[in-house]
Design an enzyme around this catalytic site. Structure first.
Site, PDB file in Angstrom:
ATOM      1  N   LYS A 375       5.429 -14.769 -25.739  1.00  0.00           N
ATOM      2  CA  LYS A 375       4.787 -13.835 -24.813  1.00  0.00           C
ATOM      3  C   LYS A 375       4.015 -14.554 -23.717  1.00  0.00           C
ATOM      4  CE  LYS A 375       4.320 -10.062 -28.143  1.00  0.00           C
ATOM      5  NZ  LYS A 375       3.357  -9.195 -28.872  1.00  0.00           N
ATOM      6  N   ARG A 376       3.515 -15.745 -24.019  1.00  0.00           N
ATOM      7  CA  ARG A 376       2.721 -16.432 -23.002  1.00  0.00           C
ATOM      8  C   ARG A 376       3.570 -16.890 -21.815  1.00  0.00           C
ATOM      9  NH1 ARG A 376       2.871 -22.038 -23.568  1.00  0.00           N
ATOM     10  NH2 ARG A 376       4.003 -22.798 -25.397  1.00  0.00           N
TER      11      ARG A 376
END
Length: 613
Positions: A375-376
């Site tokens: 997700k980062r």
């Protein structure tokens, strides 16, 4: 590869687990692969040959003939029963644990012709992310390429984390991508079988009982009850780690426990887990389509592993092996992180008498910094990409290239072209890097290749949500598609273009843009007056008509001849007068959009109001 002669062990019934029977007729089958479970309660009956004895044979001779017939029939029945016993014993024991049955490297042309049964088996614990979507796509492509079947199976044995909402979200994402499944939830086949592991518990119990009743080459049951509690398991691991004896595998004290001790525990109703007895010296090998030959020394790699917990909940690898077998899966394409699971699954399949499917373990997808995509790195779920304005065909095109190519320089494919071109042997070993800019470029190529009607239908939900049109069926969406397709990368990129078409503030432009102010010195007012005159005289095309965009283009050329202007001296001041800005998409499209918006009641500056500006 060692093979074992299987028999039947005298093992007490499972006391703490529910009893179930596997229906032999309730199995998956295909033209190339038919999987059958032998019902152990079924008694087969042999029919002796129909030997005819003439009635004219004398009584004594008839008795002799009858005796001979009886001996022959008895011998034939014995031979038949012996063959059945050998078949039954070898069904479980004799299996080479490799993927050579469906070798896509050797004789690949033939393998491509055989219908494949592939599966996508997500755990419904979150969203469908890029890695899972690629896995589903590869399996779907091979099923479509070979006229096979693509199965969706929900692996929801993680009760604490699995949710039906997550399952519904994943199914919606698969449908958005166009990866429709042939068998699975919400298909006709679901009326016959469940495709959720949480609803298949009785089958796993029955398979565990089968393994406990099967004798391996060492004369012991393939699986056995283990009465060790989790606390005892943890304590033994800690003790052996401290002494330096622990090798990473738990050795159950119940592996070789006396039969009378086990029986007493069972009769007392004590809870137990079912463990798989890993054979001494056992080796499991596969010929992975992507990675080539891979093998494990089972005894050195894993200890006796759990099949069913003491609560009756089956363990992941046991469920996967049983389901792949009963669903007739011929090819398993999955991420490389599942490679080590193949060892346990292979042992289970072999012990149950099933051949292993062909495996292809694909490399991970990395972020641009070289770490595993997460997700980062930004959007990673299919739903996020859909919300940001990517289209299914572009997502499929990009995802397939994350680990595969056809050996050419071609980059943009239709889905049908991918079905024809894709092959398992072209999947690469090395990791792929997710490049957002490349995905945006790919999306733009697919947008430009679409016809206006199709692209407009994809844009419509975004336009409605933004309040720029009232309904998805509005003709405004198709005009917006025609206007924007060469200028945008994402569907959402059309929104500022449509908003600009609905607005009009020529005074702000004249103040902020020096090039616009300069037009005032080139008789801009004279051109504007000529436009007003044409509009009031009715010679300006009717923007309410579907043919307006083409009619406007033709009218401008004639208008230029009338006022003696052409090129920039014509186009720039006309754009400024009609749109209020010096640059942007096609003027005719903008005016048509403004007219349609006005008819829908969407706030905008109508053409008539612009003349007054």
């Amino acid at each position: 590869m060692a093979t074992a002669r299987a028999g039947t062990a005298s093992v007490p019934s499972l006391h703490t687990l529910p009893t179930a029977q596997v229906n032999p007729s309730a199995q998956w089958s295909s033209a190339e692969s038919v999987v059958t479970i032998v019902n152990e309660d079924t008694v087969d009956t042999a029919i002796a040959p129909n030997l005819w004895t003439p009635a004219i044979i004398p009584g004594a001779l008839r008795s002799i003939v009858a005796l001979a017939m009886g001996l022959v029939a008895g011998w034939m029945l014995a031979r038949w029963q012996t063959a059945k016993e050998v078949e039954s014993m070898t069904q479980i024991s004799i299996m080479v644990a490799t993927g050579e049955r469906h070798d896509t490297k050797k004789g690949a042309s033939q393998a491509k012709l055989a219908p494949m049964r592939t599966r996508f088996a997500p755990s419904p614990t979150g969203s469908l992310h890029v890695g899972g979507a690629r896995t589903a796509l590869y399996n779907w492509l091979m099923a479509r390429k070979t006229n096979g079947s693509f199965i969706l199976r929900i692996e929801d044995t993680d009760v604490a984390r699995s949710t039906r909402a997550s399952e519904e979200s994943m199914k919606a994402d698969l449908r958005w991508l166009g990866l429709n499944w042939d068998e699975g939830p919400e298909t006709a086949k679901e009326k016959e079988f469940s495709f959720r592991q949480s609803e298949r518990g009785d089958i796993y119990v029955e398979m565990a009982k089968k393994l406990m009743a099967t004798v391996g080459a060492d004369g012991k049951s393939v699986a056995y009850p283990c009465f060790s509690t989790q606390e005892e398991v943890d304590a033994k691991k800690a003790a052996t780690e401290e002494s330096g004896e622990f090798q990473g595998n738990f050795v159950s004290p119940w592996r070789d426990a006396p039969e009378e001790t086990v029986k007493a525990k069972l009769e007392a109703g004590e809870p137990y887990a079912v463990r798989f007895r890993v054979p001494k010296g056992k080796r499991v090998a596969i010929d992975d389509v992507v990675r080539g030959p891979v093998g494990w020394d089972a005894e050195a790699t894993i200890g006796d592993f759990v099949l069913l917990r003491s609560t009756g909940v089956p363990v992941y690898n046991f469920c996967v092996a049983v389901d792949d077998a009963l669903m007739g899966i011929t090819h398993v394409i999955r991420a490389e992180e599942h490679l080590t699971n193949t060892l346990r699954q292979g042992l289970i399949l072999e012990a149950l008498g099933f051949q292993m499917p062909t495996y292809a373990h694909c490399s991970l997808i990395l972020g641009e910094d070289g770490s595993k995509l997460s997700k980062r790195h930004g959007a990673t779920s299919v739903a996020q990409f859909a919300q940001e304005g990517f289209v299914p065909s572009a997502m499929i095109n990009y995802l397939v290239g994350l680990g595969w190519n056809d050996g050419t320089d071609k980059e943009v494919y239709t889905v049908e072209e991918l079905i024809q071109a894709f092959s398992m042997e072209r999947i690469q070993k090395s990791p792929s890097v997710f490049d957002m800019q490349k995905l945006r470029w790919m999306n733009a190529q697919h947008l430009r290749a679409m016809d206006d009607a199709h692209l407009g239908a994809l844009m419509a939900p975004f336009l409605v949500e933004a309040g720029l049109c009232k309904a998805s069926a509005s003709p405004l969406a198709e005009v917006a598609a025609h206007m924007a397709k060469q200028k945008i990368e994402l569907l959402v990129d059309v929104l500022p273009l449509v908003k600009a078409a609905l607005a009009y503030d020529i005074n702000a432009t004249l103040e902020a843009d020096a090039s616009a102010a300069k037009l005032l010195q080139e008789d801009f007012k004279g051109l504007a007056k000529a436009l007003v005159d044409a509009y009031e005289a009715g010679t300006f095309p009717d923007a309410t008509q579907p043919t307006f965009v083409d009619a406007y283009g033709a009218w401008v050329k004639e208008f230029g001849k009338t006022i003696g202007r052409k090129g920039k001296q014509l186009m720039h001041p006309i754009r400024l007068a009609l749109t209020g800005v010096m640059s942007g998409p096609d003027v005719g499209c903008q005016l048509r959009i403004a007219t349609l918006a006005q008819a829908d009641g969407v706030p905008c500056v109508a053409i008539a109001e612009r003349w007054r500006g």
